[in-house]
Design a protein around this motif. Sequence first.
Motif, PDB file in Angstrom:
ATOM      1  N   LYS A  15       0.829  -1.211   0.000  1.00  0.00           N
ATOM      2  CA  LYS A  15       0.000   0.000   0.000  1.00  0.00           C
ATOM      3  C   LYS A  15       0.861   1.258   0.000  1.00  0.00           C
ATOM      4  N   ALA A  16       2.057   1.146   0.627  1.00  0.00           N
ATOM      5  CA  ALA A  16       2.952   2.304   0.716  1.00  0.00           C
ATOM      6  C   ALA A  16       3.751   2.532  -0.559  1.00  0.00           C
ATOM      7  N   GLY A  17       3.617   1.634  -1.536  1.00  0.00           N
ATOM      8  CA  GLY A  17       4.284   1.859  -2.811  1.00  0.00           C
ATOM      9  C   GLY A  17       5.203   0.758  -3.278  1.00  0.00           C
ATOM     10  N   ALA A  18       5.363  -0.302  -2.496  1.00  0.00           N
ATOM     11  CA  ALA A  18       6.232  -1.400  -2.914  1.00  0.00           C
ATOM     12  C   ALA A  18       5.525  -2.255  -3.960  1.00  0.00           C
ATOM     13  N   ASP A  19       6.273  -2.669  -4.986  1.00  0.00           N
ATOM     14  CA  ASP A  19       5.719  -3.591  -5.973  1.00  0.00           C
ATOM     15  C   ASP A  19       5.637  -5.016  -5.418  1.00  0.00           C
ATOM     16  N   ALA A  20       6.572  -5.357  -4.561  1.00  0.00           N
ATOM     17  CA  ALA A  20       6.607  -6.681  -3.934  1.00  0.00           C
ATOM     18  C   ALA A  20       7.294  -6.534  -2.577  1.00  0.00           C
ATOM     19  N   ALA A  21       7.012  -7.473  -1.685  1.00  0.00           N
ATOM     20  CA  ALA A  21       7.595  -7.388  -0.342  1.00  0.00           C
ATOM     21  C   ALA A  21       7.634  -8.758   0.303  1.00  0.00           C
ATOM     22  N   ARG A  54      11.822  -6.768   3.506  1.00  0.00           N
ATOM     23  CA  ARG A  54      12.501  -6.469   2.242  1.00  0.00           C
ATOM     24  C   ARG A  54      11.439  -6.037   1.237  1.00  0.00           C
ATOM     25  N   VAL A  55      11.662  -4.891   0.599  1.00  0.00           N
ATOM     26  CA  VAL A  55      10.691  -4.377  -0.364  1.00  0.00           C
ATOM     27  C   VAL A  55      11.378  -4.168  -1.708  1.00  0.00           C
ATOM     28  N   PHE A  56      10.578  -4.259  -2.767  1.00  0.00           N
ATOM     29  CA  PHE A  56      11.062  -4.072  -4.139  1.00  0.00           C
ATOM     30  C   PHE A  56      10.209  -3.003  -4.814  1.00  0.00           C
ATOM     31  N   ILE A  57      10.880  -2.065  -5.455  1.00  0.00           N
ATOM     32  CA  ILE A  57      10.208  -1.077  -6.302  1.00  0.00           C
ATOM     33  C   ILE A  57      10.913  -1.129  -7.652  1.00  0.00           C
ATOM     34  N   GLY A  58      10.277  -1.743  -8.618  1.00  0.00           N
ATOM     35  CA  GLY A  58      10.952  -1.994  -9.881  1.00  0.00           C
ATOM     36  C   GLY A  58      12.165  -2.874  -9.636  1.00  0.00           C
ATOM     37  N   GLU A  79       7.689   2.554   6.270  1.00  0.00           N
ATOM     38  CA  GLU A  79       7.960   3.848   5.634  1.00  0.00           C
ATOM     39  C   GLU A  79       9.440   3.986   5.271  1.00  0.00           C
ATOM     40  N   ARG A  80      10.318   3.570   6.200  1.00  0.00           N
ATOM     41  CA  ARG A  80      11.755   3.682   5.961  1.00  0.00           C
ATOM     42  C   ARG A  80      12.194   2.755   4.829  1.00  0.00           C
ATOM     43  N   ALA A  81      11.663   1.518   4.828  1.00  0.00           N
ATOM     44  CA  ALA A  81      12.053   0.558   3.792  1.00  0.00           C
ATOM     45  C   ALA A  81      11.675   1.058   2.399  1.00  0.00           C
ATOM     46  N   VAL A  82      10.472   1.564   2.237  1.00  0.00           N
ATOM     47  CA  VAL A  82      10.018   2.043   0.934  1.00  0.00           C
ATOM     48  C   VAL A  82      10.831   3.265   0.500  1.00  0.00           C
ATOM     49  N   ALA A  83      11.111   4.164   1.435  1.00  0.00           N
ATOM     50  CA  ALA A  83      11.915   5.344   1.104  1.00  0.00           C
ATOM     51  C   ALA A  83      13.323   4.947   0.675  1.00  0.00           C
ATOM     52  N   MET A  84      13.914   3.960   1.375  1.00  0.00           N
ATOM     53  CA  MET A  84      15.256   3.497   1.013  1.00  0.00           C
ATOM     54  C   MET A  84      15.267   2.834  -0.356  1.00  0.00           C
ATOM     55  N   ALA A  85      14.229   2.060  -0.649  1.00  0.00           N
ATOM     56  CA  ALA A  85      14.168   1.367  -1.936  1.00  0.00           C
ATOM     57  C   ALA A  85      14.091   2.353  -3.097  1.00  0.00           C
ATOM     58  N   ARG A  86      13.368   3.443  -2.900  1.00  0.00           N
ATOM     59  CA  ARG A  86      13.244   4.440  -3.975  1.00  0.00           C
ATOM     60  C   ARG A  86      14.593   5.083  -4.301  1.00  0.00           C
ATOM     61  N   LEU A  87      15.488   5.128  -3.316  1.00  0.00           N
ATOM     62  CA  LEU A  87      16.791   5.759  -3.507  1.00  0.00           C
ATOM     63  C   LEU A  87      17.892   4.762  -3.858  1.00  0.00           C
ATOM     64  N   ALA A  88      17.585   3.476  -3.779  1.00  0.00           N
ATOM     65  CA  ALA A  88      18.606   2.448  -3.996  1.00  0.00           C
ATOM     66  C   ALA A  88      18.969   2.345  -5.470  1.00  0.00           C
ATOM     67  N   PRO A  89      20.204   1.894  -5.779  1.00  0.00           N
ATOM     68  CA  PRO A  89      20.560   1.669  -7.182  1.00  0.00           C
ATOM     69  C   PRO A  89      19.790   0.483  -7.746  1.00  0.00           C
ATOM     70  N   GLU A  90      19.604   0.471  -9.037  1.00  0.00           N
ATOM     71  CA  GLU A  90      18.891  -0.635  -9.668  1.00  0.00           C
ATOM     72  C   GLU A  90      19.753  -1.893  -9.661  1.00  0.00           C
TER      73      GLU A  90
END
Length: 443
Positions: A15-21, A54-58, A79-90
Amino acid sequence: MDDNLLHDVVAAARKAGADAAEAVFAERQSLSVSVRLGELEEVEREEARDLGLRVFIGQRSATVSGSDISAEARAKLIERAVAMARLAPEDPYASLAPRERLARGPFPDLDLIDAYEPSAETLETQARQAEEHARAVKGVTNSDGGSATWSSSAWALATSDGFHGTHAATGHSISASAIAGEGAGMERGGEGRSTRHFGDLPAAGDIGMEAGRQAVARLNPRKIASTTAPVIFENRLAMSLIGPLLGAISGPSIARGTSFLKDKLGQPIFARGVNLLEDPHRVRGLGSAPFDDEGVATEARALIDDGVLTTWLLNTSSARQLGLVTTGHASRGLAGPSGVSTHNLTLQPGEKDLQGLMKDAGTGLVVTSMFGPSLNGNTGDWSVGCSGYWFENGESTGPVTEITVAGNLIDIYARLVPGSDLQFRGASNSPSILVDALAIAGK
C-alpha cells in the motif's frame, strides 16, 4: 507468533508503494549455565523478537529490521524501507523467489521441537557433571569450565506472492574444556555436543571425559621437520576441508567469477565413489529445514555424485545472474541481501576406520586441531595451521605441534579418501579423511 502480523506488514508495504515485499519474524529464547572449578559462574537468559522487511520497487530494493514490533514501530519500519528502496541503485537480479519454486504445505514433520524445557538447576547439574568428569581425568590440572544450554527459535516468512511458512526448532548442548600440564607446557582440550532433543545428548560425564582426554593427549608435543607425507584429518574436524568447496560452488562466487571451481560443473573433482549428500529433511537434523530463507522448497541431492560436481548453490539473485533457477539454498538474516547455505551435509563414509587409514598410509600426520586457514579463492591454494600426532607403521608416536599443512584444493579433493568413522555431530558431518601426500611445514 501472530501469523496475521506478517501478512499485515506485507500488505502495508504494498500500500505504501512497494511492488513486492517479504516480511520475516524471528523469535528466540535461550538459557545457558556455566560453571568453573566447581563453582557456578554464569546464568544467562535471552529473549529476542525481531521483524525484518525487504521491499522491491521496480529493480530497486531495500531491507530493514527492528526489534520493536508495535503498530507504530511497524509503520515507521515500512515507511523507511520504501523510502530506502526508492533511492537504492537498480539491481537487475533482485526479486522475490519464483512462485513455481516456493514450498507448498503441508510441510514435512522433521521432529525439530522438543517439548522438554530444562530448568536452570538441570542445566547447572549437566554443566557440573561435564566439568567434574573432565577434571577427574588423570593429567588434567585445570579447567576452562563446563556449560549447558537450551534454546528455542522460530522463523516465519511471508511474501506478497502468497508464501507463508514457519520453521521452528529447539536446541540442547553440553560442553567442557579442560587444561592439562603446567606452565608453558599446558595444553587445552574440549568437547561439546548439540542436539535438537535433550534425550539425544550423550551423557554429560562422557563429554567431560572426552574433553579431558583431548587435553592430556596433547601433552609434551614435539616439533617435526618440514616434509611431504600423508595427512589424515580426524572426523571431528574433517568437514573443515570440505568448507572451501561450498564457498567455491556458491552462486554468488560463480557469478563474480571468483571461484577456483568456476569451470568444473558436471566434471569429476573427487575420486570415483566419493559422494557428498545434502538431506534438508533429516528428522531431528541440526541443519534441517522445509524451505530456504526465500521460501523455496528444499530437497535432498548429491552435491558430489560419484566424484562429479552436480550443482551450484543458488539463491534467487545468483540464479538469475547465471540464467539458472534457484536451488533452494538462500540464507539471509533479518536485514541485508541473501547469501547461500546448505542443509545437513554428509560426506559418505568409505571402507576403513582411522586405524585402517593410518595402516594404509604407513607414516604421516593425523590432524586433531586446525586454526588460521588461508585460501586463495581464485586458485584453490590452501594452507592451515594445525597440531595432532605423528604416526609410523600405522601407530602413533606422540603429539606434534606448530605445523602448517598446505596444498591446492583441486589436487587435494582429487586424491581424498574418506574413512568409515562417520559421526553425526552437527549440521555437516564427515568421517576421517586421508590425503596421500601434503606439504607439511614444521621447524
